[in-house]
Structure formats: structure tokens, C-alpha cells
Design a protein around this motif. Structure first.
Motif, PDB file in Angstrom:
ATOM      1  N   LEU A 189       0.805  -1.226   0.000  1.00 44.06           N
ATOM      2  CA  LEU A 189       0.000   0.000   0.000  1.00 44.06           C
ATOM      3  C   LEU A 189       0.840   1.278   0.000  1.00 44.06           C
ATOM      4  CD1 LEU A 189      -2.742   1.386   0.088  1.00 44.06           C
ATOM      5  CD2 LEU A 189      -2.717   1.129   2.598  1.00 44.06           C
ATOM      6  N   PRO A 190       1.896   1.426   0.844  1.00 49.70           N
ATOM      7  CA  PRO A 190       2.691   2.667   0.790  1.00 49.70           C
ATOM      8  C   PRO A 190       3.314   2.910  -0.583  1.00 49.70           C
ATOM      9  CG  PRO A 190       3.187   1.436   2.785  1.00 49.70           C
ATOM     10  CD  PRO A 190       2.353   0.535   1.933  1.00 49.70           C
ATOM     11  N   VAL A 191       3.759   1.837  -1.242  1.00 50.81           N
ATOM     12  CA  VAL A 191       4.336   1.989  -2.582  1.00 50.81           C
ATOM     13  C   VAL A 191       3.254   2.442  -3.568  1.00 50.81           C
ATOM     14  CG1 VAL A 191       5.544   0.804  -4.458  1.00 50.81           C
ATOM     15  CG2 VAL A 191       6.047   0.215  -2.078  1.00 50.81           C
ATOM     16  N   ALA A 192       2.076   1.852  -3.453  1.00 53.06           N
ATOM     17  CA  ALA A 192       0.970   2.238  -4.333  1.00 53.06           C
ATOM     18  C   ALA A 192       0.595   3.698  -4.102  1.00 53.06           C
ATOM     19  CB  ALA A 192      -0.238   1.328  -4.089  1.00 53.06           C
ATOM     20  N   PHE A 193       0.621   4.136  -2.843  1.00 53.74           N
ATOM     21  CA  PHE A 193       0.285   5.526  -2.530  1.00 53.74           C
ATOM     22  C   PHE A 193       1.311   6.490  -3.122  1.00 53.74           C
ATOM     23  CE2 PHE A 193       0.871   9.242   0.230  1.00 53.74           C
ATOM     24  CZ  PHE A 193      -0.376   9.837   0.078  1.00 53.74           C
ATOM     25  N   VAL A 194       2.598   6.155  -2.995  1.00 54.42           N
ATOM     26  CA  VAL A 194       3.654   7.021  -3.540  1.00 54.42           C
ATOM     27  C   VAL A 194       3.512   7.141  -5.058  1.00 54.42           C
ATOM     28  CG1 VAL A 194       6.143   7.204  -3.936  1.00 54.42           C
ATOM     29  CG2 VAL A 194       5.280   6.614  -1.666  1.00 54.42           C
ATOM     30  N   LEU A 195       3.268   6.026  -5.733  1.00 53.61           N
ATOM     31  CA  LEU A 195       3.090   6.060  -7.186  1.00 53.61           C
ATOM     32  C   LEU A 195       1.862   6.883  -7.569  1.00 53.61           C
ATOM     33  CD1 LEU A 195       3.928   2.366  -8.184  1.00 53.61           C
ATOM     34  CD2 LEU A 195       5.336   4.408  -8.535  1.00 53.61           C
ATOM     35  N   PHE A 196       0.784   6.727  -6.800  1.00 58.85           N
ATOM     36  CA  PHE A 196      -0.442   7.474  -7.074  1.00 58.85           C
ATOM     37  C   PHE A 196      -0.220   8.967  -6.870  1.00 58.85           C
ATOM     38  CE2 PHE A 196      -4.765   8.748  -5.258  1.00 58.85           C
ATOM     39  CZ  PHE A 196      -5.274   9.085  -6.503  1.00 58.85           C
ATOM     40  N   ALA A 197       0.504   9.330  -5.789  1.00 59.23           N
ATOM     41  CA  ALA A 197       0.762  10.743  -5.515  1.00 59.23           C
ATOM     42  C   ALA A 197       1.702  11.358  -6.544  1.00 59.23           C
ATOM     43  CB  ALA A 197       1.352  10.892  -4.110  1.00 59.23           C
ATOM     44  N   ALA A 198       2.673  10.573  -7.022  1.00 60.21           N
ATOM     45  CA  ALA A 198       3.681  11.100  -7.943  1.00 60.21           C
ATOM     46  C   ALA A 198       3.219  11.086  -9.387  1.00 60.21           C
ATOM     47  CB  ALA A 198       4.973  10.294  -7.804  1.00 60.21           C
ATOM     48  N   LEU A 199       2.509  10.045  -9.781  1.00 64.01           N
ATOM     49  CA  LEU A 199       2.169   9.865 -11.192  1.00 64.01           C
ATOM     50  C   LEU A 199       0.683  10.008 -11.494  1.00 64.01           C
ATOM     51  CD1 LEU A 199       4.414   6.730 -11.892  1.00 64.01           C
ATOM     52  CD2 LEU A 199       4.987   9.147 -12.233  1.00 64.01           C
ATOM     53  N   GLY A 200      -0.135  10.062 -10.465  1.00 65.23           N
ATOM     54  CA  GLY A 200      -1.577  10.153 -10.679  1.00 65.23           C
ATOM     55  C   GLY A 200      -2.019  11.542 -11.098  1.00 65.23           C
ATOM     56  N   GLU A 201      -3.299  11.656 -11.344  1.00 65.61           N
ATOM     57  CA  GLU A 201      -3.880  12.929 -11.782  1.00 65.61           C
ATOM     58  C   GLU A 201      -4.956  13.381 -10.800  1.00 65.61           C
ATOM     59  OE1 GLU A 201      -5.302  12.299 -15.743  1.00 65.61           O
ATOM     60  OE2 GLU A 201      -3.468  11.271 -16.366  1.00 65.61           O
ATOM     61  N   GLY A 202      -4.681  13.135  -9.503  1.00 65.94           N
ATOM     62  CA  GLY A 202      -5.706  13.414  -8.509  1.00 65.94           C
ATOM     63  C   GLY A 202      -6.731  12.284  -8.499  1.00 65.94           C
ATOM     64  N   VAL A 203      -7.723  12.428  -7.665  1.00 62.84           N
ATOM     65  CA  VAL A 203      -8.769  11.405  -7.577  1.00 62.84           C
ATOM     66  C   VAL A 203      -9.752  11.600  -8.722  1.00 62.84           C
ATOM     67  CG1 VAL A 203     -10.640  10.464  -6.187  1.00 62.84           C
ATOM     68  CG2 VAL A 203      -8.531  11.256  -5.079  1.00 62.84           C
ATOM     69  N   ARG A 204      -9.728  10.674  -9.652  1.00 65.40           N
ATOM     70  CA  ARG A 204     -10.644  10.733 -10.795  1.00 65.40           C
ATOM     71  C   ARG A 204     -11.764   9.706 -10.692  1.00 65.40           C
ATOM     72  NH1 ARG A 204      -7.462  10.737 -16.345  1.00 65.40           N
ATOM     73  NH2 ARG A 204      -9.644  10.559 -16.981  1.00 65.40           N
ATOM     74  N   ALA A 205     -11.605   8.738  -9.814  1.00 66.84           N
ATOM     75  CA  ALA A 205     -12.629   7.714  -9.650  1.00 66.84           C
ATOM     76  C   ALA A 205     -13.884   8.328  -9.045  1.00 66.84           C
ATOM     77  CB  ALA A 205     -12.112   6.588  -8.764  1.00 66.84           C
TER      78      ALA A 205
END
Length: 303
Positions: A189-205
Motif C-alpha cells: 500500500l505505501p508503494v501504491a500511494f507514492v506512485l499514485f501521488a507522484a504519477l496520478g492525476e488526482g482522484v478521478r474515480a
């Protein structure tokens, strides 16, 4: 027979993955799909890990490193590659290429656990890679970068999942299967969060994506894993490999009905060859008459 049925049922549920993942992958950033999936599974995993906290005190630094690689690499990174593969090309190729895992696992066991490979392993590897080529391209003579990308992503995910199998073999000596699955999601989960924060586009779901995310996390995720581990306790490895053929069978049926994706003749041939290679590899290793690797390791790097 009951154990075989559980293994086959769990593997069959894996084949439904595209039914939920493909729509999310086409609508949302890959890292966001993986983050929500791991968040839900991590919350559920607390119930699998916390009741047996005492087991964790016996883990050494190398054990935690192995668990961290399982969570961050084999769970998060592999799922990112797998989800990204659904954005490119048909949904069947990345699913069927997961049958490469046992072949990759043998090589990873040699590198990390120092299990000795016999020369015939490379014959199995060559056959598996040739079969994967047929699976990846509906027209084997028409190879383009666009067609190669989903195959490379799917094979990369299979490689990381195979690494997780080998490291899980090491960690499983001290950690029960259900707790191992829980730690996999919690540490990922922490790795998924870091990737989401760094590469994501905000909460789109949105609210409309919740049912698919929940179904993806539970059906081909948690439920499949628990059924598979339950059956594996009472099923020899060679028999389990045969039962796991319900996975590509389910995937082909689901994709044909849901996405109108019908494999070409050469893809079906490649699927049959890949499945046969994996079955022969496992049967040989189990019976000893064509053993691929010797389960008498030299000094393991992870010991």
C-alpha cells in the motif's frame, strides 16, 4: 479431490480479472486503479495479520526485505504493468502470458534461492517463450511496436509475480499463507500511494467506479487467493498446475463473451503449447524423471 476443486475454482476466478480491470484501466490512470485496489485489500488484510502479530517477531531483516519486495514489486509494480497492458491491444494477451510464471520462477529460484538448474530447463524456457510469441501476436508475421507493448507489459508482470512466488517460498517458512497474503497488501500500500501521488492525476474515480473496484479487489483478488491457498494445502504441485488450466480457459470464455475477443488459430496453438510446457515442467519436477531444478539448494542468498 476437494483440494483440486479449490485450486481450480481460485484459478477460474483469476480469469475474470479483465471483466473488471479493463473498464477501469481505460477510464482511470493505471496507478489510481492499483492504489484503490491495494487500499481496500490492505484494510481487509489487517484482519489476517493482526491476530498473529507474535509470528512477526521471529522475522529477520532479510525476511522483511523479502516481504517488502513482494509487496512493492510483486504486488504493486506487477499490477501496474498488468493494468497498463489492458490499455493497449486486446485483453486476452496479458492474461494468458501469466502462465509464464512457473518458467520464470525456476530461474528466479536459481538466482535467489540457489536451487540448481538442470540444462533441460532452458529447453522448457525456449518452448515457453516461443509459445508466448504465438499468444502475443494474432498474426505472428506482423510484429509492430504497438502489438509488442501489451505483450512486454504482461510478460513483465509475470516475471515480477514469479519473483514474488520465490520470495514467498522463502518467507512462507515463517509466515502462514493467509498472513503472508495480508502482509503483501499492507506492505504494498505505501508503494501504491507514492506512485499514485507522484504519477496520478488526482482522484478521478467516481461513485460509478466503486462497484468495479470492489469486485476487482474481491473476486479475482482476495477470494481467488484464499480459495487457491486453501486448495494448495492438500494438492500436489503437479496436480495444482493441471487445475490451474481453468484460468486460461475462463479468461478465453470471459473475453469472448464480454469483449468479443476471439483468439486467432495461432494464439490458441500458442496457448496450448504454453500450457503443455508448464504442465510438463511441473510434472517432471514433481516425479523426478525429468526434474528441471534440484530442490537441494546451495547456500541461498536469502537464507
Amino acid at each position: 479431490m476437494k483440494g483440486v476443486a479449490f485450486v481450480a475454482a481460485g484459478a477460474a476466478l483469476w480469469g475474470t480479472d479483465a471483466l473488471f480491470r479493463r473498464g477501469l484501466a481505460l477510464e482511470l490512470p493505471t496507478v489510481e486503479v492499483v492504489f484503490w485496489e491495494h487500499l481496500l485489500l490492505a484494510v481487509i488484510a489487517l484482519a489476517l495479520v493482526l491476530p498473529r502479530r507474535a509470528n512477526l517477531r521471529a522475522l529477520a531483516r532479510r525476511d522483511w526485505l523479502a516481504l517488502g519486495l513482494i509487496g512493492g514489486g510483486s504486488s504493486v509494480a506487477a499490477t501496474v504493468l498488468f493494468t497498463e497492458a489492458f490499455k493497449h491491444g486486446d485483453p486476452t494477451t496479458p492474461l494468458l502470458l501469466q502462465k509464464l510464471q512457473p518458467v520464470f520462477a525456476a530461474g528466479a529460484a536459481y538466482l535467489l534461492l540457489r536451487e540448481r538448474l538442470r540444462p533441460r530447463y532452458f529447453l522448457f524456457l525456449a518452448a515457453a517463450l516461443g509459445a508466448s510469441y504465438l499468444v502475443a501476436f494474432s498474426d505472428p508475421g506482423d510484429v509492430t511496436v504497438e502489438r509488442l507493448l501489451p505483450a512486454a507489459l504482461g510478460a513483465g508482470a509475470a516475471l515480477l509475480w514469479a519473483l514474488g512466488t520465490v520470495l514467498g517460498r522463502h518467507a512462507g517458512v515463517k509466515v502462514p499463507p493467509a498472513q503472508l497474503a495480508g502482509l503483501r497488501f499492507l506492505l504494498g500500500l505505501p508503494v501504491a500511494f507514492v506512485l499514485f501521488a507522484a504519477l496520478g492525476e488526482g482522484v478521478r474515480a467516481g461513485a460509478g467506479d466503486v462497484p468495479a473496484i470492489v469486485a476487482l479487489s474481491l473476486i479475482p483478488g482476495l477470494f481467488a487467493l484464499l480459495l487457491y491457498y486453501r486448495g494448495l494445502k492438500d494438492t500436489p504441485a503437479a496436480t495444482a498446475t493441471l487445475a490451474e488450466l481453468s484460468f486460461p480457459a475462463t479468461a478465453l470464455i470471459v473475453n469472448a463473451l464480454a469483449f468479443d475477443t476471439v483468439p486467432s488459430g495461432t494464439q490458441l496453438l500458442g496457448t496450448a503449447l504454453l500450457a503443455s510446457t508448464v504442465v510438463a515442467l511441473t510434472l517432471g519436477e514433481h516425479r523426478g524423471w525429468t526434474g528441471v531444478w534440484i530442490d537441494r539448494p546451495r547456500r541461498a542468498r536469502w537464507a
